[in-house]
Scaffold this motif. Structure first.
Motif, PDB file in Angstrom:
ATOM      1  N   THR A 189      10.209  -1.061   3.121  1.00  0.00           N
ATOM      2  CA  THR A 189       9.887   0.106   3.945  1.00  0.00           C
ATOM      3  C   THR A 189       8.382   0.294   4.036  1.00  0.00           C
ATOM      4  O   THR A 189       7.840   0.613   5.104  1.00  0.00           O
ATOM      5  CB  THR A 189      10.538   1.369   3.371  1.00  0.00           C
ATOM      6  OG1 THR A 189      11.946   1.178   3.291  1.00  0.00           O
ATOM      7  CG2 THR A 189      10.254   2.572   4.252  1.00  0.00           C
ATOM      8  N   VAL A 190       7.693   0.093   2.925  1.00  0.00           N
ATOM      9  CA  VAL A 190       6.232   0.191   2.917  1.00  0.00           C
ATOM     10  C   VAL A 190       5.628  -0.813   3.899  1.00  0.00           C
ATOM     11  O   VAL A 190       4.742  -0.475   4.701  1.00  0.00           O
ATOM     12  CB  VAL A 190       5.680  -0.053   1.498  1.00  0.00           C
ATOM     13  CG1 VAL A 190       4.158  -0.202   1.528  1.00  0.00           C
ATOM     14  CG2 VAL A 190       6.076   1.092   0.579  1.00  0.00           C
ATOM     15  N   ASP A 191       6.107  -2.038   3.857  1.00  0.00           N
ATOM     16  CA  ASP A 191       5.608  -3.065   4.786  1.00  0.00           C
ATOM     17  C   ASP A 191       5.856  -2.646   6.233  1.00  0.00           C
ATOM     18  O   ASP A 191       5.001  -2.836   7.109  1.00  0.00           O
ATOM     19  CB  ASP A 191       6.291  -4.398   4.512  1.00  0.00           C
ATOM     20  CG  ASP A 191       5.907  -4.986   3.153  1.00  0.00           C
ATOM     21  OD1 ASP A 191       4.874  -4.571   2.600  1.00  0.00           O
ATOM     22  OD2 ASP A 191       6.661  -5.848   2.656  1.00  0.00           O
ATOM     23  N   GLY A 192       7.036  -2.057   6.484  1.00  0.00           N
ATOM     24  CA  GLY A 192       7.352  -1.609   7.841  1.00  0.00           C
ATOM     25  C   GLY A 192       6.445  -0.493   8.306  1.00  0.00           C
ATOM     26  O   GLY A 192       5.994  -0.480   9.464  1.00  0.00           O
ATOM     27  N   LEU A 193       6.144   0.445   7.433  1.00  0.00           N
ATOM     28  CA  LEU A 193       5.247   1.552   7.786  1.00  0.00           C
ATOM     29  C   LEU A 193       3.837   1.051   8.077  1.00  0.00           C
ATOM     30  O   LEU A 193       3.178   1.520   9.020  1.00  0.00           O
ATOM     31  CB  LEU A 193       5.209   2.578   6.650  1.00  0.00           C
ATOM     32  CG  LEU A 193       6.437   3.468   6.497  1.00  0.00           C
ATOM     33  CD1 LEU A 193       6.321   4.307   5.229  1.00  0.00           C
ATOM     34  CD2 LEU A 193       6.606   4.377   7.714  1.00  0.00           C
ATOM     35  N   GLN A 194       3.370   0.100   7.292  1.00  0.00           N
ATOM     36  CA  GLN A 194       2.034  -0.453   7.521  1.00  0.00           C
ATOM     37  C   GLN A 194       1.964  -1.192   8.861  1.00  0.00           C
ATOM     38  O   GLN A 194       0.959  -1.099   9.579  1.00  0.00           O
ATOM     39  CB  GLN A 194       1.638  -1.384   6.373  1.00  0.00           C
ATOM     40  CG  GLN A 194       1.368  -0.635   5.072  1.00  0.00           C
ATOM     41  CD  GLN A 194       0.994  -1.554   3.932  1.00  0.00           C
ATOM     42  OE1 GLN A 194       1.471  -2.696   3.857  1.00  0.00           O
ATOM     43  NE2 GLN A 194       0.152  -1.078   3.029  1.00  0.00           N
ATOM     44  N   LYS A 195       3.031  -1.894   9.205  1.00  0.00           N
ATOM     45  CA  LYS A 195       3.059  -2.582  10.495  1.00  0.00           C
ATOM     46  C   LYS A 195       3.050  -1.596  11.651  1.00  0.00           C
ATOM     47  O   LYS A 195       2.385  -1.810  12.671  1.00  0.00           O
ATOM     48  CB  LYS A 195       4.301  -3.483  10.573  1.00  0.00           C
ATOM     49  CG  LYS A 195       4.232  -4.718   9.684  1.00  0.00           C
ATOM     50  CD  LYS A 195       5.494  -5.556   9.800  1.00  0.00           C
ATOM     51  CE  LYS A 195       5.425  -6.775   8.901  1.00  0.00           C
ATOM     52  NZ  LYS A 195       6.670  -7.592   8.969  1.00  0.00           N
ATOM     53  N   VAL A 196       3.785  -0.492  11.493  1.00  0.00           N
ATOM     54  CA  VAL A 196       3.788   0.554  12.522  1.00  0.00           C
ATOM     55  C   VAL A 196       2.386   1.108  12.715  1.00  0.00           C
ATOM     56  O   VAL A 196       1.889   1.237  13.845  1.00  0.00           O
ATOM     57  CB  VAL A 196       4.760   1.696  12.134  1.00  0.00           C
ATOM     58  CG1 VAL A 196       4.508   2.937  13.000  1.00  0.00           C
ATOM     59  CG2 VAL A 196       6.205   1.243  12.287  1.00  0.00           C
ATOM     60  N   ALA A 197       1.727   1.447  11.610  1.00  0.00           N
ATOM     61  CA  ALA A 197       0.380   2.013  11.684  1.00  0.00           C
ATOM     62  C   ALA A 197      -0.605   1.010  12.285  1.00  0.00           C
ATOM     63  O   ALA A 197      -1.446   1.373  13.128  1.00  0.00           O
ATOM     64  CB  ALA A 197      -0.084   2.444  10.299  1.00  0.00           C
ATOM     65  N   ASN A 198      -0.510  -0.249  11.868  1.00  0.00           N
ATOM     66  CA  ASN A 198      -1.408  -1.277  12.409  1.00  0.00           C
ATOM     67  C   ASN A 198      -1.191  -1.471  13.902  1.00  0.00           C
ATOM     68  O   ASN A 198      -2.155  -1.661  14.663  1.00  0.00           O
ATOM     69  CB  ASN A 198      -1.191  -2.609  11.684  1.00  0.00           C
ATOM     70  CG  ASN A 198      -1.753  -2.596  10.274  1.00  0.00           C
ATOM     71  OD1 ASN A 198      -2.679  -1.853   9.972  1.00  0.00           O
ATOM     72  ND2 ASN A 198      -1.193  -3.423   9.396  1.00  0.00           N
ATOM     73  N   ASN A 199       0.055  -1.434  14.326  1.00  0.00           N
ATOM     74  CA  ASN A 199       0.369  -1.596  15.739  1.00  0.00           C
ATOM     75  C   ASN A 199      -0.253  -0.473  16.566  1.00  0.00           C
ATOM     76  O   ASN A 199      -0.831  -0.714  17.634  1.00  0.00           O
ATOM     77  CB  ASN A 199       1.884  -1.611  15.927  1.00  0.00           C
ATOM     78  CG  ASN A 199       2.293  -1.791  17.374  1.00  0.00           C
ATOM     79  OD1 ASN A 199       1.994  -2.813  17.993  1.00  0.00           O
ATOM     80  ND2 ASN A 199       2.983  -0.796  17.926  1.00  0.00           N
ATOM     81  N   LEU A 200      -0.155   0.759  16.061  1.00  0.00           N
ATOM     82  CA  LEU A 200      -0.738   1.900  16.773  1.00  0.00           C
ATOM     83  C   LEU A 200      -2.262   1.819  16.798  1.00  0.00           C
ATOM     84  O   LEU A 200      -2.902   2.128  17.809  1.00  0.00           O
ATOM     85  CB  LEU A 200      -0.283   3.204  16.122  1.00  0.00           C
ATOM     86  CG  LEU A 200       1.209   3.533  16.259  1.00  0.00           C
ATOM     87  CD1 LEU A 200       1.575   4.746  15.393  1.00  0.00           C
ATOM     88  CD2 LEU A 200       1.588   3.793  17.705  1.00  0.00           C
ATOM     89  N   LYS A 201      -2.841   1.394  15.683  1.00  0.00           N
ATOM     90  CA  LYS A 201      -4.300   1.266  15.622  1.00  0.00           C
ATOM     91  C   LYS A 201      -4.788   0.176  16.569  1.00  0.00           C
ATOM     92  O   LYS A 201      -5.854   0.307  17.183  1.00  0.00           O
ATOM     93  CB  LYS A 201      -4.738   0.978  14.194  1.00  0.00           C
ATOM     94  CG  LYS A 201      -4.570   2.166  13.258  1.00  0.00           C
ATOM     95  CD  LYS A 201      -5.002   1.824  11.832  1.00  0.00           C
ATOM     96  CE  LYS A 201      -4.845   3.033  10.916  1.00  0.00           C
ATOM     97  NZ  LYS A 201      -5.260   2.724   9.521  1.00  0.00           N
TER      98      LYS A 201
END
Length: 241
Positions: free
Chosen positions: A94-106
């Motif tokens: 889940t942590v990896d998924g959240l980081q990918k979401v944030a990176n995608n938005l950035k």
């Protein structure tokens, strides 16, 4: 016949509350409440996710991450403040998924801020499966800039407001105003104690509607549009369930 009010508090809230009471005797249910404050326009997007064992092996967090990629409204704003509440701390995946979401938005040029709070730590004890990976995930979230903390007293009030049935809130507002009006008459003249309460239901209707209007305006910024949710996000849990 008396009405059944056992489900006034949604199953999602119960998943949060019981997680704290049971400690490491983990529930099988998972729940997430996500609030997005978008730009500086006082726009708040709220979504609730819930999973029970009957719904399969996936967790509510998995549905939440999928939603981030599917929700078109997020694409329209440049500043996104994400506040996540979970009944259990996230797994490493889940942590990896959240980081990918944030990176995608950035990568899309958006400014992203994220806060994550949970009720109970999940599989982080030395004798538990994947404990070190899950502990490392929490440390990585903090290094990434996510504010990681546990749910505190004031957070419970926010969750209760979001996860209580709107129909139940409306009924309570009506009953409370009737009782308040009746009390005013009793305190003014004791003889009014013998007056039929039917009259108070009629005389308090206007005041009750005013209270309901104020309540509705307050909820507009914290609760999703139910009809739109049913059409666009069948996986999201609604607080009227």
């Amino acid at each position: 016949m008396a009405e059944d009010h056992d489900h006034i508090i949604g199953k999602e809230f119960q998943a949060f509350w019981k997680a704290g009471l049971q400690g490491r005797d983990y529930l099988e249910e998972s729940a997430v409440v996500c609030y997005l404050d978008l730009d500086l326009e006082n726009t708040t997007l709220t979504r609730v996710f819930y999973r029970s064992p009957e719904q399969g092996s996936e967790r509510a967090e998995d549905d939440m991450i999928d939603w981030f990629y599917e929700e078109q409204l997020i694409q329209k704003f440049d500043i996104i403040d994400v506040k996540l509440y979970m009944n259990y701390s996230p797994l490493r995946l889940t942590v990896d998924g959240l980081q990918k979401v944030a990176n995608n938005l950035k990568d899309m040029g958006k400014e992203v801020k994220m806060t994550l709070k949970f009720v109970e730590l999940y599989q982080t004890g030395d004798d538990e499966e994947d404990a070190e990976e899950n502990r490392e995930g929490l440390r990585d979230l903090e290094k990434y800039g996510v504010l990681v903390d546990v749910v505190e007293a004031r957070d419970w009030m926010v969750l209760l407001q979001t996860l209580t049935q709107k129909a139940a809130k409306k009924k309570q507002a009506e009953v409370n105003e009737v009782s308040r009006d009746h009390l005013r008459h009793i305190l003014k003249d004791p003889r009014h104690q013998e007056t039929s309460t039917d009259s108070f239901y009629m005389t308090s209707e206007a005041a009750s509607m005013t209270d309901l209007k104020v309540m509705a305006e307050a909820e507009m910024m914290t609760e999703p549009c139910e009809e739109e949710e049913k059409e666009k996000h069948s996986s999201s849990s609604d607080d009227d369930d």
